[in-house]
Design a protein around this motif. Sequence first.
Motif, PDB file in Angstrom:
ATOM      1  N   ASN A 272       0.784  -1.236   0.000  1.00 36.83           N
ATOM      2  CA  ASN A 272       0.000   0.000   0.000  1.00 36.83           C
ATOM      3  C   ASN A 272       0.817   1.288   0.000  1.00 36.83           C
ATOM      4  N   ILE A 273       2.066   1.258   0.463  1.00 38.50           N
ATOM      5  CA  ILE A 273       2.881   2.476   0.355  1.00 38.50           C
ATOM      6  C   ILE A 273       3.987   2.318  -0.686  1.00 38.50           C
ATOM      7  N   SER A 274       4.320   1.093  -1.016  1.00 35.15           N
ATOM      8  CA  SER A 274       5.287   0.776  -2.063  1.00 35.15           C
ATOM      9  C   SER A 274       6.642   1.442  -1.850  1.00 35.15           C
ATOM     10  N   ILE A 275       7.159   1.337  -0.641  1.00 28.72           N
ATOM     11  CA  ILE A 275       8.523   1.763  -0.366  1.00 28.72           C
ATOM     12  C   ILE A 275       9.225   0.610   0.326  1.00 28.72           C
ATOM     13  N   SER A 276      10.367   0.225  -0.188  1.00 27.03           N
ATOM     14  CA  SER A 276      11.114  -0.877   0.408  1.00 27.03           C
ATOM     15  C   SER A 276      11.605  -0.491   1.801  1.00 27.03           C
ATOM     16  N   THR A 277      12.035  -1.472   2.569  1.00 28.27           N
ATOM     17  CA  THR A 277      12.431  -1.222   3.949  1.00 28.27           C
ATOM     18  C   THR A 277      13.618  -0.265   4.074  1.00 28.27           C
ATOM     19  N   ASP A 278      14.428  -0.172   3.025  1.00 27.36           N
ATOM     20  CA  ASP A 278      15.532   0.799   3.040  1.00 27.36           C
ATOM     21  C   ASP A 278      15.342   1.859   1.954  1.00 27.36           C
ATOM     22  N   LYS A 310       6.722   2.622   9.228  1.00 27.41           N
ATOM     23  CA  LYS A 310       7.523   2.106   8.121  1.00 27.41           C
ATOM     24  C   LYS A 310       8.112   3.222   7.264  1.00 27.41           C
ATOM     25  N   GLY A 311       7.318   4.254   6.994  1.00 31.65           N
ATOM     26  CA  GLY A 311       7.795   5.330   6.136  1.00 31.65           C
ATOM     27  C   GLY A 311       8.978   6.074   6.728  1.00 31.65           C
ATOM     28  N   ASP A 312       8.898   6.413   8.010  1.00 26.19           N
ATOM     29  CA  ASP A 312       9.988   7.138   8.662  1.00 26.19           C
ATOM     30  C   ASP A 312      11.259   6.293   8.750  1.00 26.19           C
ATOM     31  N   LEU A 313      11.090   5.017   9.135  1.00 23.00           N
ATOM     32  CA  LEU A 313      12.242   4.133   9.269  1.00 23.00           C
ATOM     33  C   LEU A 313      12.935   3.896   7.929  1.00 23.00           C
ATOM     34  N   ALA A 314      12.136   3.670   6.872  1.00 20.26           N
ATOM     35  CA  ALA A 314      12.704   3.387   5.556  1.00 20.26           C
ATOM     36  C   ALA A 314      13.526   4.562   5.038  1.00 20.26           C
ATOM     37  N   GLU A 315      13.004   5.771   5.183  1.00 17.49           N
ATOM     38  CA  GLU A 315      13.744   6.952   4.714  1.00 17.49           C
ATOM     39  C   GLU A 315      15.013   7.147   5.530  1.00 17.49           C
ATOM     40  N   ASN A 316      14.935   6.909   6.830  1.00 13.09           N
ATOM     41  CA  ASN A 316      16.121   7.052   7.682  1.00 13.09           C
ATOM     42  C   ASN A 316      17.203   6.047   7.281  1.00 13.09           C
ATOM     43  N   ARG A 317      16.802   4.819   6.963  1.00 12.65           N
ATOM     44  CA  ARG A 317      17.776   3.807   6.519  1.00 12.65           C
ATOM     45  C   ARG A 317      18.420   4.223   5.200  1.00 12.65           C
ATOM     46  N   ALA A 318      17.624   4.798   4.295  1.00  7.94           N
ATOM     47  CA  ALA A 318      18.162   5.254   3.011  1.00  7.94           C
ATOM     48  C   ALA A 318      19.212   6.336   3.230  1.00  7.94           C
ATOM     49  N   ILE A 319      18.934   7.253   4.147  1.00  6.35           N
ATOM     50  CA  ILE A 319      19.892   8.328   4.453  1.00  6.35           C
ATOM     51  C   ILE A 319      21.180   7.745   5.026  1.00  6.35           C
ATOM     52  N   GLU A 320      21.047   6.760   5.910  1.00  4.75           N
ATOM     53  CA  GLU A 320      22.233   6.135   6.494  1.00  4.75           C
ATOM     54  C   GLU A 320      23.104   5.471   5.434  1.00  4.75           C
ATOM     55  N   LYS A 321      22.474   4.902   4.412  1.00 10.12           N
ATOM     56  CA  LYS A 321      23.240   4.231   3.359  1.00 10.12           C
ATOM     57  C   LYS A 321      23.942   5.234   2.442  1.00 10.12           C
ATOM     58  N   VAL A 322      23.279   6.342   2.135  1.00  7.97           N
ATOM     59  CA  VAL A 322      23.862   7.335   1.222  1.00  7.97           C
ATOM     60  C   VAL A 322      24.891   8.203   1.942  1.00  7.97           C
ATOM     61  N   PHE A 323      24.626   8.529   3.219  1.00 10.57           N
ATOM     62  CA  PHE A 323      25.504   9.425   3.976  1.00 10.57           C
ATOM     63  C   PHE A 323      26.190   8.646   5.095  1.00 10.57           C
ATOM     64  N   ALA A 324      26.775   7.531   4.756  1.00 16.57           N
ATOM     65  CA  ALA A 324      27.324   6.600   5.751  1.00 16.57           C
ATOM     66  C   ALA A 324      28.378   7.231   6.647  1.00 16.57           C
ATOM     67  N   ASN A 325      29.264   8.027   6.082  1.00 19.73           N
ATOM     68  CA  ASN A 325      30.382   8.574   6.856  1.00 19.73           C
ATOM     69  C   ASN A 325      29.986   9.754   7.735  1.00 19.73           C
ATOM     70  N   LYS A 326      29.029  10.554   7.252  1.00 17.46           N
ATOM     71  CA  LYS A 326      28.611  11.725   8.017  1.00 17.46           C
ATOM     72  C   LYS A 326      27.155  12.052   7.695  1.00 17.46           C
ATOM     73  N   THR A 327      26.263  11.688   8.608  1.00 17.36           N
ATOM     74  CA  THR A 327      24.845  11.966   8.404  1.00 17.36           C
ATOM     75  C   THR A 327      24.570  13.438   8.696  1.00 17.36           C
ATOM     76  N   PRO A 328      23.950  14.159   7.766  1.00 11.65           N
ATOM     77  CA  PRO A 328      23.611  15.570   8.017  1.00 11.65           C
ATOM     78  C   PRO A 328      22.610  15.690   9.164  1.00 11.65           C
ATOM     79  N   ALA A 329      22.402  16.900   9.638  1.00 12.35           N
ATOM     80  CA  ALA A 329      21.352  17.142  10.629  1.00 12.35           C
ATOM     81  C   ALA A 329      20.001  16.861   9.969  1.00 12.35           C
ATOM     82  N   LEU A 330      19.126  16.150  10.665  1.00  8.07           N
ATOM     83  CA  LEU A 330      17.854  15.722  10.093  1.00  8.07           C
ATOM     84  C   LEU A 330      16.686  16.472  10.725  1.00  8.07           C
TER      85      LEU A 330
END
Length: 397
Positions: A272-278, A310-330
């Motif tokens: 129903n939201i069609s966003i993967s877990t990451d 699910k939506g908040d967690l999935a987006e947060n995981r995506a950010i962690e993968k793209v900005f692995a070394n230094k996560t910006p302020a969220l």
Amino acid sequence: MNQIISITALTTISALGTSPEAVWNAYKKERHFLTVKPFENKDAWVSEISAAARIEIASLQAEETKYKSLDQSVLYALYASRKALEISKWGGTADFGVNIGSSRGATALFEQHYKTFLEAGKAATLASPTTTLGNISSWVAHDLKSKGPTISHSITCSTALHALLNGIAWLQSGMCDKFLVGGCEAPLTSFTIAQMQALKIYAELESRVEANKNDKTIEEEYPCRAMDLGKKRNTMVLGEGAAMACLELGRKKHSLAVIEGVGYATEPLTHNISISTDAQCFQDSMKMALGVLEPDEIDVIVMHAPGTIKGDLAENRAIEKVFANKTPALTTNKWKLGHTFGASGMLSLELGVLMLQHQEFIGVPFISNAEIPQKINKVLINAVGFGGNAVSVIVSI
């Protein structure tokens, strides 16, 4: 992007206010702007424009008889668009395009016409022309006397940022010099709220408390817990509003901010939201927006974060993968003003631009960012809609 795009005006109408000053003051307050409204089925948390703003909107209908038949979503768009043109000084030219989207369009008016049809067995004369999605941009173009391309669309909750993408494409193609883009939404109806409740994603009223008697509003500490990654239930709250941006090709002296990068991606429909877990769609859109920029050049990310588990967690995981070394302020604004569907991406862009202008980070109550930037140079804004239609935009000044 092969050329920088300037944002020469950015105007909004929401529960936070109708001017940049009012909106910034609202962001500075450590409170939300959600209230409880009665609906046919049951009460629900919502985010409404103010009574003063409603009076201003009503004045639009008083100007011309034909405006009386328009849905609130169209009137919100007219209001914000007029203010945008006033700021951008485009009034002397009709050579600009218009691309305004909405997730649901003329929601209340469509439901009203359909109810009349069920009762009377026939439709009103204006039932179709005033409820088609295209009537939003068409009425705005008519009101502003624009002679450029006029486009409407719906890509659910990422609609406004898709309008921005489209405006950029027209500008960079050389087919237009100026483009008005944005999104609007007036979804606060019993049927729409019931649909969100049926998805089991809407905030409950169980723990609400009576506010101060002098306040006369019913408030809970935080009904929408957007970005609270430890929450045990979904807390999305719907809001209404509109947001418009004037775009011009190149870096202008009078620009509020410039767009340095854009990205987009889509995930296959799986649920129903069609966003993967990451959130693969967000990973792809953010990487595309970064382009040649290094991830650590981004100081702040304004997340889509609708307040669902699910939506908040999935987006947060995506950010962690793209900005692995230094996560910006969220950060996000949905805990303050709810989820305004098709207008939400542009309202998030407004928050990003205001933080750049004031050089001050606006956080959320639920997380403690490891490092708050002392200087904000670049902000990334995310939005995603049903079908995994993600958009990421990078702005700077």
